[in-house]
Scaffold this motif. Structure first.
Motif, PDB file in Angstrom:
ATOM      1  N   GLU A  91       6.815  18.524 -15.902  1.00 17.43           N
ATOM      2  CA  GLU A  91       5.929  17.884 -14.931  1.00 17.43           C
ATOM      3  C   GLU A  91       5.644  18.871 -13.807  1.00 17.43           C
ATOM      4  OE1 GLU A  91       5.830  13.732 -12.379  1.00 17.43           O
ATOM      5  OE2 GLU A  91       7.757  14.757 -12.593  1.00 17.43           O
ATOM      6  N   GLY A  92       4.394  18.961 -13.416  1.00 19.08           N
ATOM      7  CA  GLY A  92       4.051  19.832 -12.303  1.00 19.08           C
ATOM      8  C   GLY A  92       2.790  20.610 -12.574  1.00 19.08           C
ATOM      9  N   TYR A  93       2.634  21.680 -11.821  1.00 19.10           N
ATOM     10  CA  TYR A  93       1.421  22.483 -11.849  1.00 19.10           C
ATOM     11  C   TYR A  93       1.786  23.957 -11.969  1.00 19.10           C
ATOM     12  CZ  TYR A  93      -0.626  18.136 -10.300  1.00 19.10           C
ATOM     13  OH  TYR A  93      -1.002  16.824 -10.231  1.00 19.10           O
ATOM     14  N   GLY A  94       0.964  24.711 -12.670  1.00 18.54           N
ATOM     15  CA  GLY A  94       1.241  26.110 -12.939  1.00 18.54           C
ATOM     16  C   GLY A  94       1.418  26.982 -11.711  1.00 18.54           C
ATOM     17  N   LYS A  95       0.804  26.592 -10.597  1.00 15.30           N
ATOM     18  CA  LYS A  95       0.898  27.399  -9.380  1.00 15.30           C
ATOM     19  C   LYS A  95       2.093  27.004  -8.507  1.00 15.30           C
ATOM     20  CE  LYS A  95      -3.894  28.617  -9.378  1.00 15.30           C
ATOM     21  NZ  LYS A  95      -5.211  28.517  -8.869  1.00 15.30           N
ATOM     22  N   LEU A  96       2.809  25.942  -8.906  1.00 13.78           N
ATOM     23  CA  LEU A  96       4.008  25.503  -8.171  1.00 13.78           C
ATOM     24  C   LEU A  96       5.215  25.713  -9.057  1.00 13.78           C
ATOM     25  CD1 LEU A  96       2.823  22.054  -6.746  1.00 13.78           C
ATOM     26  CD2 LEU A  96       3.033  24.213  -5.499  1.00 13.78           C
ATOM     27  N   ASP A  97       6.300  26.180  -8.458  1.00 14.11           N
ATOM     28  CA  ASP A  97       7.514  26.362  -9.244  1.00 14.11           C
ATOM     29  C   ASP A  97       8.166  25.010  -9.515  1.00 14.11           C
ATOM     30  OD1 ASP A  97       9.382  27.794 -10.669  1.00 14.11           O
ATOM     31  OD2 ASP A  97      10.260  28.795  -8.934  1.00 14.11           O
ATOM     32  N   LEU A  98       9.036  24.987 -10.500  1.00 10.34           N
ATOM     33  CA  LEU A  98       9.809  23.779 -10.778  1.00 10.34           C
ATOM     34  C   LEU A  98      10.762  23.513  -9.631  1.00 10.34           C
ATOM     35  CD1 LEU A  98      10.873  24.299 -14.531  1.00 10.34           C
ATOM     36  CD2 LEU A  98       8.744  23.351 -13.632  1.00 10.34           C
ATOM     37  N   THR A  99      11.222  22.271  -9.510  1.00 12.11           N
ATOM     38  CA  THR A  99      12.271  21.950  -8.542  1.00 12.11           C
ATOM     39  C   THR A  99      13.597  22.475  -9.095  1.00 12.11           C
ATOM     40  OG1 THR A  99      12.767  19.821  -9.553  1.00 12.11           O
ATOM     41  CG2 THR A  99      11.039  19.840  -7.847  1.00 12.11           C
ATOM     42  N   GLU A 100      14.585  22.624  -8.227  1.00  8.63           N
ATOM     43  CA  GLU A 100      15.892  23.116  -8.691  1.00  8.63           C
ATOM     44  C   GLU A 100      16.513  22.163  -9.706  1.00  8.63           C
ATOM     45  OE1 GLU A 100      17.458  26.128  -8.360  1.00  8.63           O
ATOM     46  OE2 GLU A 100      15.467  26.570  -7.570  1.00  8.63           O
ATOM     47  N   GLN A 102      14.971  20.206 -11.649  1.00 11.11           N
ATOM     48  CA  GLN A 102      14.167  20.313 -12.868  1.00 11.11           C
ATOM     49  C   GLN A 102      14.600  21.528 -13.688  1.00 11.11           C
ATOM     50  OE1 GLN A 102       9.965  20.604 -11.982  1.00 11.11           O
ATOM     51  NE2 GLN A 102       9.381  19.531 -13.856  1.00 11.11           N
ATOM     52  N   TYR A 103      14.854  22.651 -13.022  1.00 15.58           N
ATOM     53  CA  TYR A 103      15.368  23.832 -13.730  1.00 15.58           C
ATOM     54  C   TYR A 103      16.719  23.530 -14.381  1.00 15.58           C
ATOM     55  CZ  TYR A 103      12.094  27.604 -12.527  1.00 15.58           C
ATOM     56  OH  TYR A 103      11.002  28.427 -12.455  1.00 15.58           O
ATOM     57  N   VAL A 104      17.615  22.888 -13.633  1.00 16.91           N
ATOM     58  CA  VAL A 104      18.959  22.580 -14.155  1.00 16.91           C
ATOM     59  C   VAL A 104      18.855  21.633 -15.349  1.00 16.91           C
ATOM     60  CG1 VAL A 104      21.160  21.441 -13.606  1.00 16.91           C
ATOM     61  CG2 VAL A 104      20.133  23.046 -11.978  1.00 16.91           C
ATOM     62  N   SER A 105      18.050  20.594 -15.225  1.00 14.17           N
ATOM     63  CA  SER A 105      17.881  19.617 -16.294  1.00 14.17           C
ATOM     64  C   SER A 105      17.232  20.258 -17.518  1.00 14.17           C
ATOM     65  CB  SER A 105      17.039  18.457 -15.773  1.00 14.17           C
ATOM     66  OG  SER A 105      16.930  17.451 -16.726  1.00 14.17           O
ATOM     67  N   SER A 106      16.218  21.101 -17.298  1.00 14.14           N
ATOM     68  CA  SER A 106      15.555  21.782 -18.400  1.00 14.14           C
ATOM     69  C   SER A 106      16.533  22.716 -19.115  1.00 14.14           C
ATOM     70  CB  SER A 106      14.340  22.563 -17.892  1.00 14.14           C
ATOM     71  OG  SER A 106      13.640  23.142 -18.969  1.00 14.14           O
ATOM     72  N   ALA A 107      17.350  23.426 -18.356  1.00 14.14           N
ATOM     73  CA  ALA A 107      18.335  24.333 -18.948  1.00 14.14           C
ATOM     74  C   ALA A 107      19.341  23.566 -19.797  1.00 14.14           C
ATOM     75  CB  ALA A 107      19.050  25.129 -17.855  1.00 14.14           C
ATOM     76  N   GLN A 108      19.768  22.400 -19.315  1.00 10.40           N
ATOM     77  CA  GLN A 108      20.701  21.576 -20.088  1.00 10.40           C
ATOM     78  C   GLN A 108      20.045  21.129 -21.396  1.00 10.40           C
ATOM     79  OE1 GLN A 108      22.525  18.270 -18.022  1.00 10.40           O
ATOM     80  NE2 GLN A 108      23.048  17.261 -19.932  1.00 10.40           N
ATOM     81  N   LEU A 109      18.793  20.720 -21.332  1.00 12.50           N
ATOM     82  CA  LEU A 109      18.057  20.320 -22.530  1.00 12.50           C
ATOM     83  C   LEU A 109      17.930  21.504 -23.501  1.00 12.50           C
ATOM     84  CD1 LEU A 109      16.355  18.270 -24.135  1.00 12.50           C
ATOM     85  CD2 LEU A 109      14.383  18.962 -22.718  1.00 12.50           C
ATOM     86  N   HIS A 110      17.578  22.678 -22.987  1.00  9.57           N
ATOM     87  CA  HIS A 110      17.490  23.877 -23.824  1.00  9.57           C
ATOM     88  C   HIS A 110      18.837  24.157 -24.504  1.00  9.57           C
ATOM     89  CE1 HIS A 110      13.731  24.689 -21.693  1.00  9.57           C
ATOM     90  NE2 HIS A 110      13.495  25.703 -22.513  1.00  9.57           N
ATOM     91  N   ARG A 111      19.923  24.067 -23.734  1.00 11.06           N
ATOM     92  CA  ARG A 111      21.265  24.329 -24.276  1.00 11.06           C
ATOM     93  C   ARG A 111      21.579  23.365 -25.427  1.00 11.06           C
ATOM     94  NH1 ARG A 111      23.481  24.754 -19.827  1.00 11.06           N
ATOM     95  NH2 ARG A 111      24.000  22.595 -19.430  1.00 11.06           N
ATOM     96  N   GLU A 112      21.288  22.080 -25.221  1.00 11.95           N
ATOM     97  CA  GLU A 112      21.568  21.074 -26.254  1.00 11.95           C
ATOM     98  C   GLU A 112      20.721  21.310 -27.503  1.00 11.95           C
ATOM     99  OE1 GLU A 112      20.808  17.473 -24.091  1.00 11.95           O
ATOM    100  OE2 GLU A 112      22.668  17.642 -22.925  1.00 11.95           O
ATOM    101  N   ILE A 113      19.453  21.655 -27.335  1.00 11.84           N
ATOM    102  CA  ILE A 113      18.579  21.941 -28.480  1.00 11.84           C
ATOM    103  C   ILE A 113      19.099  23.167 -29.225  1.00 11.84           C
ATOM    104  CG2 ILE A 113      16.252  22.702 -29.159  1.00 11.84           C
ATOM    105  CD1 ILE A 113      15.220  20.973 -26.748  1.00 11.84           C
ATOM    106  N   CYS A 114      19.456  24.202 -28.488  1.00 12.12           N
ATOM    107  CA  CYS A 114      19.984  25.416 -29.126  1.00 12.12           C
ATOM    108  C   CYS A 114      21.253  25.103 -29.920  1.00 12.12           C
ATOM    109  CB  CYS A 114      20.258  26.502 -28.083  1.00 12.12           C
ATOM    110  SG  CYS A 114      18.751  27.277 -27.441  1.00 12.12           S
ATOM    111  N   GLN A 115      22.120  24.273 -29.372  1.00 14.14           N
ATOM    112  CA  GLN A 115      23.346  23.901 -30.088  1.00 14.14           C
ATOM    113  C   GLN A 115      23.021  23.117 -31.350  1.00 14.14           C
ATOM    114  OE1 GLN A 115      25.469  21.898 -26.921  1.00 14.14           O
ATOM    115  NE2 GLN A 115      26.444  23.798 -26.222  1.00 14.14           N
ATOM    116  N   ARG A 116      22.113  22.162 -31.257  1.00 11.86           N
ATOM    117  CA  ARG A 116      21.757  21.335 -32.419  1.00 11.86           C
ATOM    118  C   ARG A 116      21.146  22.155 -33.556  1.00 11.86           C
ATOM    119  NH1 ARG A 116      20.639  17.321 -28.538  1.00 11.86           N
ATOM    120  NH2 ARG A 116      18.462  17.897 -28.239  1.00 11.86           N
ATOM    121  N   HIS A 117      20.429  23.213 -33.205  1.00  9.30           N
ATOM    122  CA  HIS A 117      19.693  23.972 -34.213  1.00  9.30           C
ATOM    123  C   HIS A 117      20.264  25.382 -34.431  1.00  9.30           C
ATOM    124  CE1 HIS A 117      16.662  20.833 -34.587  1.00  9.30           C
ATOM    125  NE2 HIS A 117      16.752  20.708 -33.279  1.00  9.30           N
ATOM    126  N   SER A 118      21.461  25.629 -33.908  1.00  9.66           N
ATOM    127  CA  SER A 118      22.135  26.931 -34.061  1.00  9.66           C
ATOM    128  C   SER A 118      21.249  28.095 -33.623  1.00  9.66           C
ATOM    129  CB  SER A 118      22.600  27.128 -35.508  1.00  9.66           C
ATOM    130  OG  SER A 118      23.484  26.098 -35.879  1.00  9.66           O
TER     131      SER A 118
END
Length: 165
Positions: A91-100, A102-118
């Motif tokens: 969620e957001g706009y290309g010219k605005l950075d993510l909220t902190e 949002q970065y933490v939550s996105s990183a957790q999601l990335h970590r879980e996806i990486c674990q699920r798919h090796s």
């Protein structure tokens, strides 16, 4: 959301692609309902995560290739990238950075996806949309490197205990 394909056509998940929604959560959701595009997940500015498409199905977020630069896409040039990528919208706009958060939550999601798919969490497996399609600015100033860094070193979030006596 109806704009996706059941299954992955026999392809296994090889990576993740990050997007920026250019709008708020409800505008992005409406786009997925009314246009031929979708994403597996949406990470909101408050850190919440919405799932639109199951990981075993194909979301329609990166199917068009235009002068791709990502090694993963170049190595699979004859395949539709949607068939082997998990799509994460933010969620957001290309010219605005993510909220902190949002970065933490996105990183957790990335970590879980990486674990699920090796998958390894690195720049070969975690892509920016414009590395598939050069005519896009998506995901704007979002830092994939910061997300990757946070997948390895998640911040310690302390909870304040309720002292009920």
């Amino acid at each position: 959301v109806k704009n996706f394909t059941l299954g992955r056509g026999g392809q296994r998940v090889l990576g993740i692609v990050d997007h920026i929604g250019e709008g708020n959560a409800w505008q992005i959701y409406s786009t997925f309902l009314n246009e031929q595009k979708s994403s597996h997940y949406l990470v909101l500015r408050n850190g919440d995560v919405w799932q639109f498409v199951k990981e075993e199905d194909t979301a329609w977020g990166s199917g068009i290739k235009n002068n791709p630069t990502a090694k993963l896409v170049l190595d699979n040039i004859n395949l539709n990238p949607n068939s082997y990528l998990i799509q994460i919208e933010h969620e957001g706009y290309g010219k605005l950075d993510l909220t902190e958060i949002q970065y933490v939550s996105s990183a957790q999601l990335h970590r879980e996806i990486c674990q699920r798919h090796s998958l390894q969490a690195n720049r070969e497996t975690i892509l920016r949309h414009n590395e598939i399609r050069q005519d896009k600015t998506c995901p704007g100033i979002l830092s994939v490197e910061k997300i990757i860094g946070l997948t390895f070193n998640p911040p310690q979030i302390s909870k304040i205990e309720d002292n009920k006596q």
